[in-house]
Design a protein around this motif. Structure first.
Motif, PDB file in Angstrom:
ATOM      1  N   UNK A  49       0.825  -1.188   0.000  1.00 60.65           N
ATOM      2  CA  UNK A  49       0.000   0.000   0.000  1.00 60.65           C
ATOM      3  C   UNK A  49       0.870   1.254   0.000  1.00 60.65           C
ATOM      4  N   UNK A  50       0.210   2.373  -0.112  1.00 62.04           N
ATOM      5  CA  UNK A  50       0.901   3.644  -0.181  1.00 62.04           C
ATOM      6  C   UNK A  50       1.862   3.803   0.993  1.00 62.04           C
ATOM      7  N   UNK A 215      -2.752  -5.683  -7.160  1.00 63.44           N
ATOM      8  CA  UNK A 215      -2.359  -7.091  -7.201  1.00 63.44           C
ATOM      9  C   UNK A 215      -2.778  -7.777  -8.496  1.00 63.44           C
ATOM     10  N   UNK A 250      -0.982 -10.510   6.206  1.00 68.50           N
ATOM     11  CA  UNK A 250      -1.177  -9.273   5.446  1.00 68.50           C
ATOM     12  C   UNK A 250      -1.505  -9.576   3.986  1.00 68.50           C
ATOM     13  N   UNK A 253      -5.046 -10.528   3.711  1.00 70.61           N
ATOM     14  CA  UNK A 253      -5.956  -9.392   3.860  1.00 70.61           C
ATOM     15  C   UNK A 253      -5.960  -8.552   2.584  1.00 70.61           C
ATOM     16  N   UNK A 254      -4.779  -8.398   1.999  1.00 66.84           N
ATOM     17  CA  UNK A 254      -4.654  -7.601   0.778  1.00 66.84           C
ATOM     18  C   UNK A 254      -5.470  -8.241  -0.350  1.00 66.84           C
ATOM     19  N   UNK A 257      -9.172  -7.839   0.145  1.00 71.34           N
ATOM     20  CA  UNK A 257      -9.697  -6.478   0.016  1.00 71.34           C
ATOM     21  C   UNK A 257      -9.895  -6.053  -1.436  1.00 71.34           C
ATOM     22  N   UNK A 258      -9.382  -6.830  -2.387  1.00 69.14           N
ATOM     23  CA  UNK A 258      -9.549  -6.459  -3.791  1.00 69.14           C
ATOM     24  C   UNK A 258     -10.968  -6.806  -4.201  1.00 69.14           C
ATOM     25  N   UNK A 273      -9.551  -5.375   7.401  1.00 65.07           N
ATOM     26  CA  UNK A 273      -8.540  -4.990   8.386  1.00 65.07           C
ATOM     27  C   UNK A 273      -9.050  -3.821   9.198  1.00 65.07           C
ATOM     28  N   UNK A 275      -8.312  -0.464  11.517  1.00 64.40           N
ATOM     29  CA  UNK A 275      -7.300   0.556  11.728  1.00 64.40           C
ATOM     30  C   UNK A 275      -6.583   0.988  10.460  1.00 64.40           C
ATOM     31  N   UNK A 276      -5.628   1.874  10.668  1.00 64.98           N
ATOM     32  CA  UNK A 276      -4.901   2.505   9.588  1.00 64.98           C
ATOM     33  C   UNK A 276      -3.500   1.944   9.479  1.00 64.98           C
ATOM     34  N   UNK A 277      -2.857   2.312   8.374  1.00 64.88           N
ATOM     35  CA  UNK A 277      -1.450   1.986   8.235  1.00 64.88           C
ATOM     36  C   UNK A 277      -0.688   2.825   9.268  1.00 64.88           C
TER      37      UNK A 277
END
Ligand SMILES: Nc1ncnc2c1ncn2[C@@H]1O[C@H](COP(=O)(O)OP(=O)(O)OP(=O)(O)O)[C@@H](O)[C@H]1O
Ligand SMILES: Nc1ncnc2c1ncn2[C@@H]1O[C@H](COP(=O)(O)OP(=O)(O)OP(=O)(O)O)[C@@H](O)[C@H]1O
Ligand code: SF4
Ligand code: SF4
Ligand SMILES: [Mg+2]
Ligand SMILES: [Mg+2]
Lengths: 322, 351
Positions: A49-50, A215, A250, A253-254, A257-258, A273, A275-277
């Motif tokens: 992610x960013x 991805x 992770x 989760x990634x 999330x797509x 997920x 919370x935030x990064x």
């Protein structure tokens, strides 16, 4: 990971930025101890992610920025140790393709000038020869020869991105770092560009590091995928294995999330997920993913999980087997 | 005035059961530039959205999604003008008004009140020098007539509702102290603060990471179930459409080329453009097969025509593998197809 076959070898790459905030200094951990290898002719994807450090890795490999620590070896040469002069000569072996096809091409230069600029810098002699090399590069990205005398604004986004790729190819590099080359494009044009990159890989035996946060795109373009989170590698596997049998929480989760195209898809198993990064100036101790990880336990805060080989060619940095 | 109650969660009403849509747009046409060089950006746009339902406008860059949604809230750029059409909004009181006919003061009473808005880049719609609490409270004071104190109380409640932990403390912070995803939650709190009947969302998750995008989509879905507003959701991502929308209109070169429920359009597309677009999307987990068989990813040849040079007849003809001479003669009408989709293609039955 034997030394002989590794064309590109990244060892312990670390990049910290010191930022002066209001009254206090902060150290941004853009990259921490990143190691991986790439074989000649292979395309490896960097996803995350960013702010996960994808661009920092790409730029540090080409030494467009100086790493804080670590080594980059390309075909046995330590890029991080080259003198400025030697680096300039070495640069033609490695090229960067930028994300933004609008901003990265000068509006005042013809496509011909853009394509031959690097050749002049690299001391390729003879106008006619340079022009021929530019024409070859244009042809390899399926653009017509008359594009040479036109300006970037006369081309569509997808065509400009192909000009950006041609600019990298004209020097006949051995390694290309492509930083989100299709992210700004519409899907129909994106598909054209993905197909182009794939045919270039096959024709030219290019080695490529392909950076993307998508991805789906990475899976199409890459042989292997490296998943990053907050400046650290979470997982490495072949594209097929990573998508079919991810081992790191992770990565799972990634993938989950797509959003897929099936409106009837069962969403009950979907992991959202919380919370935030986290802030890279203040990364969590131990596993950097632990503040968002549904499987985190106390031990995850104690030490950084090592990147371990769980199956041949499949690495993950997670202390749990979940 | 009491705080608006949290209504019971309700299922989205079916597509045709709700006879009284919140928004009904008829024959919208929008142009840019002076009268001499007027460029028509979108035309013949008709759509309607019922309470509790989400209509997605989907299409590639420049297809007219933002122009359509900005026209609906009457926020077109200075040189943009609604040439013709009707934009009927059923407001909170149940009164139906044509927004095209309203003057600026009347529009200001509607925006932020009956009409909530969120855009792609949350930072541009937030004021950097006001605390987020003040920014949420402001429309509440103006439109709902609450006192400063009561408005702030409701602002904190909204922050909590959009999933910001420690809402009372966070209300005193400034936008730069929030992450991108948290800022988008704040703009959602502002947009929904006055319990609008329609929420307009233009690419609200495009600038966010996928894990955060999923959080925001889930949040919007559950808020819609609580508050029952209609939603116009602009996106170029079909995956997001599948996730959030009930109905979808596909735009191409300033026109709607296909419309139906999400299931109809994604599973049985009838317009060649929709089919092509869906085939272009790299779907997770399918690449290995493609690579083994060395088949390229499907792509639509050519590119979108320019507004200055719009072809006669079907605007997609130059890129359509099914195009015939008669496709170029007149603009195809929107026809109802066998699957119930509405498609702007004269050959939907033959292909
Ligand atoms: N010049 C800089 N000064 C300070 N911090 C920086 C600088 N460049 C990058 N960073 C920080 O380093 C981290 C990694 O940034 P990087 O650009 O590599 O991320 P990325 O994975 O490419 O993200 P994106 O997907 O947004 O492009 C981020 O936290 C970023 O804010
Ligand atoms: N202020 C303006 N002046 C002139 N033309 C405009 C203006 N705003 C939009 N247009 C044109 O109207 C057309 C539709 O633009 P619009 O912004 O609605 O596209 P979009 O579908 O939202 O695309 P994107 O996915 O890139 O946001 C485009 O051709 C655009 O160039
Ligand atoms: S080490 Fe712990 S926190 Fe990190 S991914 Fe594994 S289980 Fe989660
Ligand atoms: S009308 Fe003709 S050109 Fe247009 S989409 Fe249908 S078949 Fe293709
Ligand atoms: Mg980047
Ligand atoms: Mg737009």
């Amino acid at each position: 990971m034997s030394e002989q076959t590794d064309f590109l070898s990244v060892r312990g790459l670390t990049k910290h930025y010191v930022q002066r905030g209001i009254g206090r200094r902060q150290t941004v951990h853009a990259l921490d101890d990143v190691s991986f290898t790439v074989a000649r002719g292979e395309t490896v994807g960097l996803v995350g992610e960013s702010g996960s450090g994808k661009t920092t890795i790409g730029r540090a490999i080409l030494r467009l920025i100086e790493p804080t620590a670590g080594q980059v070896l390309l075909d046995g040469t330590d890029v991080t140790a080259l003198s400025p002069r030697a680096l300039r000569r070495f640069r033609k072996r490695m090229q960067y393709v930028f994300q933004d096809p609008y901003a990265s091409l000068s509006p005042r230069m013809t496509i011909g000038e853009i394509l031959t600029e690097g050749l002049v810098l690299q001391g390729v002699r003879g106008r006619e020869k340079r022009r021929q090399m530019a024409l070859d590069a244009l042809a390899s990205v399926d653009l017509p020869a008359d594009a040479l005398d036109r300006y970037a604004f006369e081309f569509s986004g997808g065509q400009r991105q192909r000009i950006g790729i041609a600019r990298a190819l004209v020097l006949e590099p051995e390694l290309i770092v492509a930083d989100e080359p299709v992210s700004a494009l519409d899907v129909s044009v994106q598909a054209q560009t993905i197909n182009l990159l794939r045919s270039l890989q096959q024709r030219n035996n290019l080695t490529m590091l392909f950076i993307s946060h998508d991805l789906g795109v990475v899976e199409y373009v890459c042989d292997r995928i490296i998943v990053l989170f907050l400046g650290r590698i979470m997982e490495i596997a072949s594209s097929e294995t990573l998508l079919k049998a991810p081992r790191h929480p992770y990565t799972r989760a990634l993938i989950s999330a797509v959003p897929g195209l099936d409106p009837d898809a069962d969403r009950s198993g979907q992991q959202v997920l919380q919370g935030d990064i986290p802030n890279p100036a203040n990364p969590p101790s131990g596993c950097v993913f632990r503040t968002r990880c549904p499987h985190a336990i106390d031990r995850c805060a104690a030490e950084v999980p090592p990147l371990e080989e769980v199956e041949p060619g499949h690495f993950k940095a997670c202390i749990r087997d979940v | 005035m009491p705080l608006s109650p949290m209504t019971e969660p309700m299922a989205a009403p079916p597509a045709d059961a709700a006879p009284e849509p919140t928004l009904r747009v008829d024959g919208l046409k929008v142009g840019f530039g002076g009268s001499q060089t007027r460029l028509i950006a979108v035309e013949d746009i008709s759509l309607h959205i019922s309470p509790g339902r989400t209509l997605a406008l989907v299409g590639e860059s420049g297809s007219g999604k933002s122009v359509t949604s900005l026209a609906v809230i009457r926020l077109l750029a200075a040189r943009g003008r609604i040439v013709s059409g009707r934009i009927a909004l059923r407001d909170k009181a149940g009164a139906v008004r044509d927004l095209v006919e309203l003057d600026e003061p009347a529009l200001e009473a509607v925006r932020g009140n009956d009409l909530g808005m969120i855009f792609q880049e949350p930072m541009t719609s937030l004021n950097p020098v006001l605390t987020v609490g003040e920014q949420i409270a402001e429309p509440i004071r103006i439109h709902m007539g609450l006192s400063r104190r009561a408005a702030m109380q409701r602002a904190i409640e909204m922050l909590d509702r959009v999933g910001i932990p420690g809402a009372a403390e966070r209300a005193r912070q400034y936008p730069h102290e929030f992450s991108g995803g948290m800022r988008q939650r704040v703009t959602i709190a502002i947009a929904l603060a006055c319990d609008p009947v329609l929420l307009l969302a233009d690419e609200p998750t495009t600038a966010l990471d996928v894990t955060v995008q999923m959080q925001i989509l889930n949040l919007l879905r559950s808020l819609q179930q609580q508050q029952g507003m209609a939603m116009l959701f602009v996106t170029h991502n079909f995956g997001v459409v599948a996730e959030i929308a009930h109905d979808v209109s596909v735009m191409y070169a300033g026109q709607i080329v296909e419309h139906g429920t999400v299931r109809q359009v994604l599973k049985t597309p009838r317009h060649p453009y929709t089919r092509g677009l869906l085939a272009c999307v790299p779907q997770l987990g399918t690449a290995s097969e493609h690579k083994k068989q060395a088949t390229p990813l499907f792509s639509i040849p050519g590119m979108v025509p320019s507004l200055r040079d719009m072809p006669r007849g079907c605007r997609f003809a130059a890129r359509c593998v099914h195009a015939e001479a008669r496709c170029r003669e007149a603009t195809p009408a929107l026809e109802t197809t066998d699957t119930g989709n509405i498609a702007r293609c004269i050959r939907w039955n033959e292909i």
